[in-house]
Design a protein around this motif. Sequence first.
Motif, mmCIF file in Angstrom:
data_model
loop_
_atom_site.group_PDB
_atom_site.id
_atom_site.type_symbol
_atom_site.label_atom_id
_atom_site.label_comp_id
_atom_site.label_asym_id
_atom_site.label_seq_id
_atom_site.Cartn_x
_atom_site.Cartn_y
_atom_site.Cartn_z
ATOM 1 N N ILE A 1 54.557 35.764 16.967
ATOM 2 C CA ILE A 1 55.411 35.373 18.083
ATOM 3 C C ILE A 1 56.283 34.195 17.674
ATOM 4 C CG2 ILE A 1 55.434 34.397 20.417
ATOM 5 C CD1 ILE A 1 52.935 36.044 20.998
ATOM 6 N N ASN A 2 57.603 34.372 17.863
ATOM 7 C CA ASN A 2 58.555 33.312 17.532
ATOM 8 C C ASN A 2 58.859 32.413 18.723
ATOM 9 O OD1 ASN A 2 58.803 34.238 14.930
ATOM 10 N ND2 ASN A 2 60.631 35.437 15.343
ATOM 11 N N SER A 3 59.032 33.028 19.889
ATOM 12 C CA SER A 3 59.351 32.226 21.065
ATOM 13 C C SER A 3 58.812 32.897 22.316
ATOM 14 C CB SER A 3 60.866 32.018 21.197
ATOM 15 O OG SER A 3 61.508 33.229 21.490
ATOM 16 N N VAL A 4 58.577 32.063 23.309
ATOM 17 C CA VAL A 4 58.076 32.519 24.594
ATOM 18 C C VAL A 4 58.964 31.891 25.669
ATOM 19 C CG1 VAL A 4 56.098 32.613 26.145
ATOM 20 C CG2 VAL A 4 55.732 32.584 23.680
ATOM 21 N N ARG B 1 60.059 32.419 42.573
ATOM 22 C CA ARG B 1 59.470 31.076 42.557
ATOM 23 C C ARG B 1 58.609 30.836 43.786
ATOM 24 N NH1 ARG B 1 64.059 26.903 41.516
ATOM 25 N NH2 ARG B 1 62.306 25.483 41.724
ATOM 26 N N MET B 2 59.060 31.347 44.939
ATOM 27 C CA MET B 2 58.258 31.191 46.155
ATOM 28 C C MET B 2 56.958 31.983 46.057
ATOM 29 S SD MET B 2 60.985 30.998 49.300
ATOM 30 C CE MET B 2 61.442 32.692 49.214
ATOM 31 N N LEU B 3 57.011 33.145 45.402
ATOM 32 C CA LEU B 3 55.820 33.981 45.263
ATOM 33 C C LEU B 3 55.014 33.654 44.010
ATOM 34 C CD1 LEU B 3 57.312 37.434 46.309
ATOM 35 C CD2 LEU B 3 55.846 35.911 47.655
ATOM 36 N N ARG B 4 55.497 32.684 43.230
ATOM 37 C CA ARG B 4 54.819 32.246 41.999
ATOM 38 C C ARG B 4 54.653 33.397 41.006
ATOM 39 N NH1 ARG B 4 49.869 28.819 44.085
ATOM 40 N NH2 ARG B 4 49.589 28.493 41.880
ATOM 41 N N THR B 5 55.760 34.054 40.725
ATOM 42 C CA THR B 5 55.774 35.153 39.768
ATOM 43 C C THR B 5 57.063 35.081 38.966
ATOM 44 O OG1 THR B 5 55.569 37.537 39.496
ATOM 45 C CG2 THR B 5 56.805 36.784 41.402
ATOM 46 N N GLY B 6 57.206 35.958 37.998
ATOM 47 C CA GLY B 6 58.431 35.981 37.217
ATOM 48 C C GLY B 6 58.317 36.896 36.021
ATOM 49 N N THR B 7 59.308 36.791 35.148
ATOM 50 C CA THR B 7 59.388 37.612 33.951
ATOM 51 C C THR B 7 59.057 36.750 32.742
ATOM 52 O OG1 THR B 7 61.098 38.976 34.957
ATOM 53 C CG2 THR B 7 60.927 39.053 32.566
ATOM 54 N N LEU B 8 58.154 37.236 31.908
ATOM 55 C CA LEU B 8 57.778 36.564 30.666
ATOM 56 C C LEU B 8 58.478 37.287 29.531
ATOM 57 C CD1 LEU B 8 55.849 34.287 29.627
ATOM 58 C CD2 LEU B 8 54.254 36.133 29.081
ATOM 59 N N ILE B 9 59.164 36.539 28.680
ATOM 60 C CA ILE B 9 59.917 37.110 27.569
ATOM 61 C C ILE B 9 59.296 36.613 26.276
ATOM 62 C CG2 ILE B 9 62.188 37.323 26.486
ATOM 63 C CD1 ILE B 9 63.282 36.459 29.331
ATOM 64 N N LEU C 1 50.231 28.584 28.678
ATOM 65 C CA LEU C 1 49.008 29.004 28.008
ATOM 66 C C LEU C 1 49.320 29.779 26.732
ATOM 67 C CD1 LEU C 1 45.841 29.397 28.188
ATOM 68 C CD2 LEU C 1 46.401 31.591 29.208
ATOM 69 N N LEU C 2 50.251 30.705 26.801
ATOM 70 C CA LEU C 2 50.606 31.501 25.631
ATOM 71 C C LEU C 2 51.220 30.621 24.552
ATOM 72 C CD1 LEU C 2 50.766 34.206 24.239
ATOM 73 C CD2 LEU C 2 52.895 34.658 25.475
ATOM 74 N N TYR C 3 52.069 29.696 24.941
ATOM 75 C CA TYR C 3 52.652 28.767 23.972
ATOM 76 C C TYR C 3 51.561 27.995 23.242
ATOM 77 C CZ TYR C 3 55.124 24.846 21.961
ATOM 78 O OH TYR C 3 55.587 23.913 21.091
ATOM 79 N N HIS C 4 50.580 27.491 23.981
ATOM 80 C CA HIS C 4 49.490 26.736 23.356
ATOM 81 C C HIS C 4 48.626 27.621 22.464
ATOM 82 C CE1 HIS C 4 50.375 22.935 25.183
ATOM 83 N NE2 HIS C 4 50.430 23.504 26.386
ATOM 84 N N GLU C 5 48.385 28.852 22.865
ATOM 85 C CA GLU C 5 47.613 29.781 22.029
ATOM 86 C C GLU C 5 48.353 30.073 20.724
ATOM 87 O OE1 GLU C 5 44.520 31.180 22.221
ATOM 88 O OE2 GLU C 5 44.182 29.885 23.948
ATOM 89 N N VAL C 6 49.673 30.288 20.807
ATOM 90 C CA VAL C 6 50.469 30.534 19.601
ATOM 91 C C VAL C 6 50.435 29.302 18.707
ATOM 92 C CG1 VAL C 6 52.829 30.895 18.749
ATOM 93 C CG2 VAL C 6 51.955 32.263 20.654
#
Length: 172
Positions: A113-116, A125-133, A156-161
């Motif tokens: 993984i290069n970037s997240v 944002r109101m529903l606390r959801t979104g798209t992860l790239i 979390l994913l950034y820290h795992e990477v």
Amino acid sequence: MGYPENVLARDEHVVLHRHPHWKRLLGPALVLLVATALAAFGAGWVNQTDWDVNAKRIIFGVIAALWLVLVGWLSIWPFLTWWTTHFVITDRRVMFRHGLLTRSGIDIPLARINSVEFKHGVLDRMLRTGTLIIESASQDPLEFYDIPRVEQVHSLLYHEVFDTLDSEESPS
């Protein structure tokens, strides 16, 4: 519901397991309510008529069949699709699995993984959801839609990477 352990490698641990956000179920729930209300109204109206008993039974059967097809196709099928869609982060990879009859998925090793990134609009944002790239070394960026608490997942994913890269670079 935990992710099946049989797809994990030895000593691999699930860090995060998510289904898509519940907002995907709002349309199917609305269809269920409207279809049920219309079927009940239609059955009540037919019941009030002076028609022959056999004619009423046939019409009740048609109403029930239409209700079953609508609810099955527009409510139950989307729910089962939601239920069988998994976004999983382990200590080694990101896994995405989806599909009910025909399953498909992708695994991305954390070391590749290069970037997240994440993005979400006002409603997301109101529903606390979104798209992860996620951009990996050999592929175009992959977009995973309706990830609950996308900012936390991103972090979390950034820290795992970062932890994976550190463990590969440091001598044992």
